[in-house]
Motif scaffolding. Structure first.
Motif, mmCIF file in Angstrom:
data_model
loop_
_atom_site.group_PDB
_atom_site.id
_atom_site.type_symbol
_atom_site.label_atom_id
_atom_site.label_comp_id
_atom_site.label_asym_id
_atom_site.label_seq_id
_atom_site.Cartn_x
_atom_site.Cartn_y
_atom_site.Cartn_z
ATOM 1 N N SER A 174 0.940 -1.102 0.030
ATOM 2 C CA SER A 174 -0.104 0.034 0.029
ATOM 3 C C SER A 174 0.696 1.224 0.021
ATOM 4 C CB SER A 174 -0.851 -0.046 1.382
ATOM 5 O OG SER A 174 -1.847 -1.231 1.256
ATOM 6 N N LEU A 175 1.941 1.182 0.739
ATOM 7 C CA LEU A 175 2.907 2.279 0.621
ATOM 8 C C LEU A 175 3.593 2.606 -0.590
ATOM 9 C CD1 LEU A 175 4.895 2.045 3.935
ATOM 10 C CD2 LEU A 175 3.289 3.959 3.436
ATOM 11 N N LEU A 176 3.692 1.371 -1.403
ATOM 12 C CA LEU A 176 4.282 1.632 -2.738
ATOM 13 C C LEU A 176 3.440 2.402 -3.353
ATOM 14 C CD1 LEU A 176 6.424 -1.478 -3.230
ATOM 15 C CD2 LEU A 176 7.338 0.605 -2.533
ATOM 16 N N LYS A 177 2.138 2.077 -3.342
ATOM 17 C CA LYS A 177 0.962 2.502 -4.408
ATOM 18 C C LYS A 177 1.033 4.096 -4.059
ATOM 19 C CE LYS A 177 -1.569 -1.688 -5.024
ATOM 20 N NZ LYS A 177 -2.756 -2.244 -4.467
ATOM 21 N N ARG A 178 1.176 4.222 -2.893
ATOM 22 C CA ARG A 178 1.039 5.847 -2.529
ATOM 23 C C ARG A 178 2.321 6.615 -3.089
ATOM 24 N NH1 ARG A 178 -0.742 6.231 4.124
ATOM 25 N NH2 ARG A 178 -2.736 4.978 3.638
ATOM 26 N N VAL A 179 3.308 5.873 -3.304
ATOM 27 C CA VAL A 179 4.269 6.320 -3.759
ATOM 28 C C VAL A 179 4.156 6.784 -5.134
ATOM 29 C CG1 VAL A 179 7.031 6.047 -4.460
ATOM 30 C CG2 VAL A 179 6.378 5.483 -2.106
ATOM 31 N N GLU A 182 2.084 9.647 -5.558
ATOM 32 C CA GLU A 182 2.693 10.993 -5.314
ATOM 33 C C GLU A 182 3.585 11.337 -6.452
ATOM 34 O OE1 GLU A 182 4.316 14.069 -3.480
ATOM 35 O OE2 GLU A 182 2.490 13.294 -2.667
ATOM 36 N N THR A 183 4.409 10.287 -6.830
ATOM 37 C CA THR A 183 5.178 10.803 -8.095
ATOM 38 C C THR A 183 4.698 10.740 -9.514
ATOM 39 O OG1 THR A 183 5.882 8.393 -8.265
ATOM 40 C CG2 THR A 183 7.095 9.796 -6.675
ATOM 41 N N ASN A 184 3.516 10.103 -9.424
ATOM 42 C CA ASN A 184 2.622 10.111 -10.802
ATOM 43 C C ASN A 184 3.416 9.391 -11.720
ATOM 44 O OD1 ASN A 184 0.384 10.751 -12.178
ATOM 45 N ND2 ASN A 184 1.289 12.447 -13.352
ATOM 46 N N SER A 185 4.032 8.255 -11.285
ATOM 47 C CA SER A 185 4.842 7.316 -12.263
ATOM 48 C C SER A 185 4.962 6.137 -11.594
ATOM 49 C CB SER A 185 6.184 8.052 -12.635
ATOM 50 O OG SER A 185 6.850 7.174 -13.121
ATOM 51 N N PRO A 186 4.676 5.030 -12.343
ATOM 52 C CA PRO A 186 5.045 3.503 -11.810
ATOM 53 C C PRO A 186 6.451 3.325 -11.266
ATOM 54 C CG PRO A 186 4.796 3.463 -14.027
ATOM 55 C CD PRO A 186 4.517 4.936 -13.481
ATOM 56 N N LEU A 187 6.713 2.526 -10.374
ATOM 57 C CA LEU A 187 8.122 2.413 -9.966
ATOM 58 C C LEU A 187 8.575 1.326 -11.221
ATOM 59 C CD1 LEU A 187 7.659 1.443 -6.254
ATOM 60 C CD2 LEU A 187 8.966 3.430 -7.186
ATOM 61 N N THR A 191 8.194 -7.670 -11.614
ATOM 62 C CA THR A 191 7.230 -7.847 -10.485
ATOM 63 C C THR A 191 8.060 -8.554 -9.480
ATOM 64 O OG1 THR A 191 5.421 -8.599 -12.098
ATOM 65 C CG2 THR A 191 5.282 -9.639 -10.055
ATOM 66 N N ASP A 192 8.985 -9.462 -9.623
ATOM 67 C CA ASP A 192 9.909 -10.232 -8.583
ATOM 68 C C ASP A 192 10.596 -9.046 -7.918
ATOM 69 O OD1 ASP A 192 8.855 -12.669 -9.284
ATOM 70 O OD2 ASP A 192 10.557 -13.182 -10.491
ATOM 71 N N ALA A 193 11.237 -7.914 -8.607
ATOM 72 C CA ALA A 193 11.858 -6.957 -8.052
ATOM 73 C C ALA A 193 11.246 -6.271 -7.033
ATOM 74 C CB ALA A 193 12.528 -6.163 -9.099
ATOM 75 N N ARG A 194 9.708 -6.053 -7.657
ATOM 76 C CA ARG A 194 8.870 -5.041 -6.520
ATOM 77 C C ARG A 194 8.640 -6.100 -5.067
ATOM 78 N NH1 ARG A 194 5.073 -1.208 -7.944
ATOM 79 N NH2 ARG A 194 3.400 -0.790 -6.286
ATOM 80 N N SER A 195 8.541 -7.462 -5.406
ATOM 81 C CA SER A 195 8.438 -8.258 -4.113
ATOM 82 C C SER A 195 9.736 -7.981 -3.438
ATOM 83 C CB SER A 195 8.009 -9.711 -4.754
ATOM 84 O OG SER A 195 6.783 -9.609 -5.100
ATOM 85 N N ALA A 196 10.764 -8.218 -4.037
ATOM 86 C CA ALA A 196 12.195 -7.894 -3.424
ATOM 87 C C ALA A 196 12.442 -6.699 -2.622
ATOM 88 C CB ALA A 196 13.289 -8.367 -4.486
ATOM 89 N N LEU A 197 11.846 -5.693 -3.153
ATOM 90 C CA LEU A 197 11.956 -4.514 -2.559
ATOM 91 C C LEU A 197 11.215 -4.376 -1.247
ATOM 92 C CD1 LEU A 197 12.933 -1.412 -3.036
ATOM 93 C CD2 LEU A 197 10.706 -0.939 -3.751
ATOM 94 N N VAL A 198 10.180 -5.011 -1.139
ATOM 95 C CA VAL A 198 9.165 -4.985 0.057
ATOM 96 C C VAL A 198 10.090 -6.115 0.923
ATOM 97 C CG1 VAL A 198 7.346 -6.156 1.109
ATOM 98 C CG2 VAL A 198 6.952 -4.833 -1.045
ATOM 99 N N ASP A 199 10.534 -6.919 0.709
ATOM 100 C CA ASP A 199 11.348 -7.942 1.536
ATOM 101 C C ASP A 199 12.524 -7.136 2.244
ATOM 102 O OD1 ASP A 199 9.634 -10.002 0.952
ATOM 103 O OD2 ASP A 199 10.994 -10.886 -0.471
ATOM 104 N N MET A 200 13.142 -6.343 1.387
ATOM 105 C CA MET A 200 14.442 -5.677 1.849
ATOM 106 C C MET A 200 13.850 -4.987 2.991
ATOM 107 S SD MET A 200 16.414 -4.404 -1.470
ATOM 108 C CE MET A 200 17.130 -5.464 -2.800
ATOM 109 N N ALA A 201 12.456 -4.245 2.945
ATOM 110 C CA ALA A 201 12.041 -3.274 4.131
ATOM 111 C C ALA A 201 12.176 -4.048 5.190
ATOM 112 C CB ALA A 201 10.974 -2.783 3.632
ATOM 113 N N ASP A 202 11.868 -5.479 5.269
ATOM 114 C CA ASP A 202 11.554 -6.114 6.563
ATOM 115 C C ASP A 202 10.747 -5.566 7.558
ATOM 116 O OD1 ASP A 202 12.142 -8.475 8.044
ATOM 117 O OD2 ASP A 202 13.803 -7.562 9.230
ATOM 118 N N GLY A 203 9.358 -4.909 6.928
ATOM 119 C CA GLY A 203 8.406 -4.723 7.929
ATOM 120 C C GLY A 203 8.723 -3.159 8.397
ATOM 121 N N ASP A 204 9.677 -2.397 7.976
ATOM 122 C CA ASP A 204 9.895 -1.104 8.378
ATOM 123 C C ASP A 204 9.318 0.005 7.165
ATOM 124 O OD1 ASP A 204 11.253 1.319 8.577
ATOM 125 O OD2 ASP A 204 12.809 0.727 9.623
ATOM 126 N N GLY A 205 8.245 0.547 7.539
ATOM 127 C CA GLY A 205 7.882 1.239 6.411
ATOM 128 C C GLY A 205 8.470 2.538 6.072
#
Length: 437
Positions: A174-179, A182-187, A191-205
């Motif tokens: 949900s935070l990534l969708k807000r990004v 806000e930037t008016n542009s998809p990251l 798909t796998d890299a998006r999941s990896a980005l979430v994993d990197m955060a380890d629960g820290d928004g």
């Protein structure tokens, strides 16, 4: 409400970090903490009843503690006065209380937000009590440490502890969708890299937003693969402190996984602790302890395997020695379990403490002198090897002490034949006692 960016003295037109631009403007925008701020949550009910109590917000980094405190002040119509226990001392506390007293004289309340409140010592924590009790401030403390260990009981008794959750995958997405809004542009991520980005955060928004900002700073690029993303970003360090709460939480998880005969879970927590920087020798000691406490005589080899694994690590060091520890860990986890010796040991220690002045019975005392023989030492002693089945059935407890039963074999693994022998000895002991009566 004064935001932290303005409070820092920066011009409102200066570039703002993405995390600050996306800071929620009201409590409904806070994600991942509905159990607290929803209408049925304790904070939600407080606001509905227009009665905000002092509280401690306990949770991992980057889950919204500071933001919630700011928004609570706004919703409750209180002045938001933030201080950090890392950078503040007695002088700063007095100044904060003086400001609150001044506001109170004009009919304005104060929400005093104390970040890292566990950093204050016990005397400083006691300093909050009269101002909380008199309603001069509504205290909202934030901590990543277990309040029951780090905060005074007197302070805890005047505050409600609110446990914030680590942000799950849905909340982080949900935070990534807000990004992107806000930037008016998809990251630019596959798909796998998006999941990896979430994993990197380890629960820290907050950390996720920082990572996302690095990705957006790349501009218009082809969607990144997992490999390319890893080259650009660094994974968040595991949330682990060898001297604090996470250490004991994971040690507990490891121990209970072994007790529950789950080798996969045991290996997971073992590796989590290694990844967090735990000393492998600490883990070696834990494994030896668990072999003795949880496996016991159900598999006597478990203690030997654990001890040898610890010695192997001492000889080889990391990383080779860690495999030996994993070997021992799986051995004790998959072994039959019995805590019968551990339970017997605790009972025997308790009995020894209660009857510490009682002498051994005379018949099992040596009699090296004539006087001792005349006093009855060693009289009537039976040498067990000369008796039927090498068992005399004599009493070895102090005279007058009722015979206790400490060790109760579980009947699993190697304790099964031990149970049979002990049952046989109990039967023989009873027969011999009847003959002697």
């Amino acid at each position: 409400m004064t935001d932290l960016f303005s409070a820092a003295g920066l011009d409102e037109n200066a570039p703002q970090p993405l995390a600050d631009r996306l800071r929620p403007k009201n409590l409904t925008e806070v994600i991942g903490q509905d159990h607290l701020i929803g209408k049925d949550g304790p904070i939600g009910r407080m606001l509905a009843n227009k009665r905000l109590a002092s509280m401690i917000l306990w949770g991992p980094p980057g889950v919204g503690k500071t933001t919630i405190a700011q928004l609570l002040a706004e919703d409750a119509g209180l002045a938001f006065d933030p201080i950090s226990a890392i950078f503040s001392g007695v002088k700063d506390l007095r100044a904060a209380f003086d400001r609150a007293e001044s506001r109170r004289s004009t009919g304005k309340g104060t929400l005093l937000f104390v970040d890292e409140i566990h950093r204050f010592n016990r005397a400083q924590q006691d300093g909050f009590l009269p101002f909380v009790e008199r309603g001069v401030v509504t205290l909202v403390g934030a901590t990543t440490e277990n309040p029951s260990f780090e905060l005074n009981s007197a302070l805890l008794s005047r505050c409600q502890v609110m446990v914030l959750k680590r942000l799950d995958e849905f909340a982080l997405e949900s935070l990534l969708k807000r990004v992107e809004k806000e930037t008016n542009s998809p990251l630019p991520l596959q798909t796998d890299a998006r999941s990896a980005l979430v994993d990197m955060a380890d629960g820290d928004g907050r950390y996720l937003l920082n990572l996302a900002e690095e990705v957006t700073s790349l501009g218009q690029v082809a969607p990144l693969s997992v490999e390319n993303l890893a080259k650009i970003l660094q994974k968040r360090a595991p949330s682990y402190d060898k001297d604090r709460d996470e250490h004991y939480n994971m040690a507990s998880a490891l121990h209970k996984s072994v007790r529950g005969s789950d080798p996969d879970a045991a290996l997971y927590w073992f590796c989590r602790m290694l990844e967090g920087g735990e000393d492998p020798l600490y883990l070696a000691r834990r494994i030896v302890r668990m072999a003795s406490e949880e496996v016991g005589l159900a598999d006597p080899s478990a203690l030997m395997v654990a001890g040898e694994a610890a010695r192997t690590y001492e000889r080889l060091g990391s990383p080779e020695g860690e495999l030996a520890l994993a070997h021992a860990l799986v051995h004790i986890t998959t072994a039959p379990k019995s805590n019968a010796v551990y339970a017997a040991y605790k009972l025997a220690r308790k009995a020894a403490a209660q009857t510490g002045s009682l002498m051994p019975p005379k018949h099992i005392l040596n009699a090296p002198t004539t006087m001792m023989k005349n006093l009855g030492y060693n009289q009537g002693y039976k040498y067990d090897h000369d008796e039927e089945g090498s068992f005399s059935g004599q009493n070895y407890f102090p005279d007058g002490m009722e015979r206790p039963s400490f060790y109760q074999p579980e009947g699993r693994g190697r304790e099964a034949p031990i149970r049979e022998r002990m049952d046989y000895w109990a039967k023989r002991r009873a027969e011999i006692a009847r003959k002697n009566d």
